[in-house]
Design a protein around this motif. Structure first.
Motif, PDB file in Angstrom:
ATOM      1  N   ARG A   1       0.746  34.823 -14.545  1.00  0.00           N
ATOM      2  CA  ARG A   1       0.577  34.174 -15.848  1.00  0.00           C
ATOM      3  C   ARG A   1       0.384  35.222 -16.944  1.00  0.00           C
ATOM      4  N   GLU A   2      -0.467  36.187 -16.677  1.00  0.00           N
ATOM      5  CA  GLU A   2      -0.710  37.212 -17.690  1.00  0.00           C
ATOM      6  C   GLU A   2       0.569  37.985 -18.010  1.00  0.00           C
ATOM      7  N   LEU A   3       1.348  38.315 -16.956  1.00  0.00           N
ATOM      8  CA  LEU A   3       2.591  39.047 -17.180  1.00  0.00           C
ATOM      9  C   LEU A   3       3.613  38.202 -17.935  1.00  0.00           C
ATOM     10  N   VAL A   4       3.789  36.933 -17.504  1.00  0.00           N
ATOM     11  CA  VAL A   4       4.772  36.063 -18.156  1.00  0.00           C
ATOM     12  C   VAL A   4       4.355  35.777 -19.598  1.00  0.00           C
ATOM     13  N   ASP A   5       3.053  35.553 -19.823  1.00  0.00           N
ATOM     14  CA  ASP A   5       2.601  35.321 -21.206  1.00  0.00           C
ATOM     15  C   ASP A   5       2.958  36.500 -22.100  1.00  0.00           C
TER      16      ASP A   5
ATOM     17  N   LEU B   1       5.407  38.663 -21.528  1.00  0.00           N
ATOM     18  CA  LEU B   1       6.867  38.729 -21.655  1.00  0.00           C
ATOM     19  C   LEU B   1       7.375  37.734 -22.686  1.00  0.00           C
ATOM     20  N   LEU B   2       6.813  36.545 -22.688  1.00  0.00           N
ATOM     21  CA  LEU B   2       7.254  35.515 -23.631  1.00  0.00           C
ATOM     22  C   LEU B   2       6.872  35.868 -25.064  1.00  0.00           C
ATOM     23  N   ALA B   3       5.767  36.612 -25.207  1.00  0.00           N
ATOM     24  CA  ALA B   3       5.338  37.007 -26.546  1.00  0.00           C
ATOM     25  C   ALA B   3       5.965  38.318 -26.979  1.00  0.00           C
ATOM     26  N   GLY B   4       6.510  39.088 -26.012  1.00  0.00           N
ATOM     27  CA  GLY B   4       7.054  40.403 -26.311  1.00  0.00           C
ATOM     28  C   GLY B   4       6.062  41.471 -25.921  1.00  0.00           C
TER      29      GLY B   4
ATOM     30  N   ASP C   1      14.630  40.489 -25.088  1.00  0.00           N
ATOM     31  CA  ASP C   1      15.284  39.215 -25.408  1.00  0.00           C
ATOM     32  C   ASP C   1      14.605  38.001 -24.762  1.00  0.00           C
ATOM     33  N   ILE C   2      13.608  38.247 -23.932  1.00  0.00           N
ATOM     34  CA  ILE C   2      12.966  37.118 -23.229  1.00  0.00           C
ATOM     35  C   ILE C   2      12.374  36.109 -24.204  1.00  0.00           C
ATOM     36  N   PRO C   3      11.666  36.477 -25.258  1.00  0.00           N
ATOM     37  CA  PRO C   3      11.153  35.445 -26.192  1.00  0.00           C
ATOM     38  C   PRO C   3      12.260  34.564 -26.750  1.00  0.00           C
ATOM     39  N   HIS C   4      13.401  35.175 -27.108  1.00  0.00           N
ATOM     40  CA  HIS C   4      14.510  34.377 -27.637  1.00  0.00           C
ATOM     41  C   HIS C   4      15.073  33.435 -26.569  1.00  0.00           C
TER      42      HIS C   4
END
Length: 592
Positions: free
Chosen positions: A349-353, A355-358, A458-461
């Motif tokens: 969760r911490e990693l994905v959060d 990644l989604l935020a940049g 590009d993950i946030p986009h």
């Protein structure tokens, strides 16, 4: 019976006194002439004889009630007496004897007032009455209430006292005999009880040994790290019955033993919940149809079900004990796995959060390697939303299980109303949705998938793309299922929040090959296509606006089909191409 013995004794005594031996009649008559006649028995001698016979009968009787009855029936043997009443002492209280008859209230009250002493008693119609205690070494045994029409003489009183003493002695013997029998019965009972306790002790010792053996076996299994399969295998060896583990939704996790269903039946969510609630109301294992089940719920959290298949009802207390110990070991195992899953989920969760935020690429790559995931590959962002499930840790676990079941390698995190997965491959069009439908027991869910992402920046986009795909699916006619962003077509640019980049990507998707062709060959394929749409597909008007021959236009349109791979006769392709050319001309500025 005792009374008949008294009469028999009387008869035998009379026969002995009146009989004469044969052949001696002559000698006796001669002797009679020579010797004086024997003395004639007096009434006192006769009374004493009757008392002796009665005494023998009393002493031969072992029933206290019968002794009292004999004494009362033959009271006249002691003189001109009548037995008014008789009492026996039972459990500290005076109880009227078995002879029956109504006892005068004044007599009964007087006897109780004497408190074990002898004393006079007034009986209506009798000038003389006395209550005589029947006493022995053990204390008072009862009372005889005796009346007489006249005042007894000294000799008659003496005979009465003798009768009372003999009756009391007989009661003492009967009392002692009864106590001896009672003691013998009590001794026998105590011996039986001791034997039963010894058997029980042996059984308890054997039970404790079995419990220790089961506990030691399950402890070894838990220490071996064999997991659920090791526990079901040990339980099967202990009981001889097929052992299995199901998750809380009724899906098989492990089976050891014969007769495993293949395929394992799909659970009914409603019946599964009813079964879990029924089992939760009971203490210990519960029999449901042909299974003996116990819930695995450490700290009250339902993690699964451990069961034995017992179609013939062979389970005994040892089977239940083994099942309970196995459930305790399984609870530790599942709780450990759950803790590991929670730690892994938190790290994911911490990693994905981030990644989604940049986030910083170097840090993201290092952290992904720590959790065993390769971020260097192309990834897809997947957004999962289910109408009947809150996006909490529990649902995140469910999504993770479903993704693993269909072979998706991913990182995930729960968000406000959905769960996000960063998957290292394009999900199958229906596999994840079907797996989640089975896990949740309902098909009311929607999944949005982004276009492929080749860069962490590009993950946030692409997360926005997945959300866009999910929203388009939720507002479509078929709102449940999976939608891919790169299959949305025109819908990609119709929603709010879509900017210049989305327009560029849309144009590149539909016209990119034509633009590249024009650039390499200094051609005008995109311009030709744009004019063709502007003229409503009219060949003559299009050719005239381009200042080319009609056959040249036909040739270019065919080349456009070949280069782009799109069919101008297909309604959807035609619409997307027309919008792309309009965006290319108006928004992006046309050629160059």
């Amino acid at each position: 019976m005792a009374s008949s013995r008294v009469h028999n004794l009387y008869r035998r005594r009379s026969d002995r006194e009146g009989s004469v031996p044969r052949g001696s009649a002559g000698r006796q008559s001669t002797a009679a002439r020579r010797e004086p006649s024997p003395p004639v028995p007096t009434p006192a001698d006769h009374a004493l004889h009757e008392l002796m016979v009665l005494s023998n009968a009393l002493l031969d009787t072992r029933d206290e009630g019968e002794i009292l009855r004999l004494a009362m029936d033959h009271i006249a043997a002691a003189g001109p007496y009548s037995a008014e009443a008789g009492y026996l002492r039972v459990d500290g209280d005076l109880v009227p004897g078995p002879r029956g008859g109504q006892i005068h209230a004044a007599v009964d009250r007087r006897v109780r007032e004497l408190a074990g002493q002898d004393g006079p008693v007034t009986v209506p119609g009798w000038p003389w009455g006395r209550a005589l205690g029947l006493r022995g070494l053990e204390g008072l045994h009862g009372y005889l209430v005796v009346t007489s029409r006249s005042r007894p003489t000294e000799a008659e009183r003496s005979l009465l006292a003798t009768l009372v003493r003999h009756t009391a002695a007989a009661l003492s013997v009967a009392f002692t005999d009864r106590r001896r029998r009672e003691d013998a019965r009590e001794l026998h009972r105590l011996r039986e009880e001791r034997t039963a306790l010894q058997r029980q002790l042996i059984s308890v010792v054997a039970e404790l040994e079995y419990q220790r053996a089961v506990h030691a076996l399950m402890a070894d299994v838990a220490a071996s790290g064999g997991g659920e399969e090791a526990i079901t295998r040990a339980l099967h060896e202990l009981t001889g019955l097929p052992a299995l583990v199901e998750d809380r939704f009724g899906r098989l996790r492990s089976w050891t033993g014969p007769s495993r269903p293949d395929p394992y039946p799909e659970p009914d969510p409603v019946r599964q919940n009813e079964m879990l609630h029924a089992a939760a109301r009971e203490v210990g294992p519960v029999r449901i149809k042909d299974r003996l089940i116990t819930l695995v719920r450490p700290h009250g959290e339902m993690l699964g079900v451990l069961a034995l298949v017992d179609a013939r009802g062979e389970a005994d207390e040892h089977t239940v004990l083994a099942l309970e110990h196995a459930a305790a070991s399984l609870a530790l195992e599942l709780a450990h796995l759950r803790n590991l899953a929670e730690v892994e989920l938190r790290l994911h969760r911490e990693l994905v959060d981030d990644l989604l935020a940049g986030t910083d690429e170097a840090s993201a790559y290092a952290r992904s390697e720590a959790v065993g995931h390769d971020l260097h590959r192309s990834h897809y962002i997947v957004v999962v939303q289910w109408s009947n499930r809150t996006a909490d840790d529990s649902f995140a676990h469910t999504v993770g299980r479903a993704a693993s079941a269909v072979g998706m390698r991913s990182l995930l995190t729960p968000r406000s109303d959905h769960v996000v997965l960063v998957a290292d491959d394009r999900p199958h069009a229906r596999a994840l949705y079907e797996a989640l439908a089975r896990e949740t027991g309902t098909r009311s869910g929607t999944i949005g998938v982004s276009a492929p992402c080749d860069s962490l920046d590009d993950i946030p986009h692409h997360y926005e793309e997945a959300q866009r795909a999910l929203e388009v699916r939720r507002h479509s006619r078929e709102r449940y299922g999976t939608t891919f962003f790169d299959e949305l077509g025109l819908y990609r640019i119709l929603g709010p929040g879509n900017g210049y980049r989305e327009l560029e990507m849309f144009v590149h998707e539909w016209l990119g090959q034509l633009i590249d062709y024009d650039s390499r060959h200094h051609a005008a394929m995109v311009e030709t296509l744009s004019r063709y749409f502007d003229c409503g597909g009219n060949y003559d008007e299009t050719a005239e606006s381009l200042a080319i021959h009609r056959s040249t236009l036909r040739y270019r349109l065919q080349r456009i089909r070949d280069i782009s791979g799109n069919d101008l006769a297909n309604v959807e392709d035609r619409l997307n191409l027309q919008v792309a050319t309009r965006v290319w001309t108006i928004v992006l500025g046309g050629p160059g």
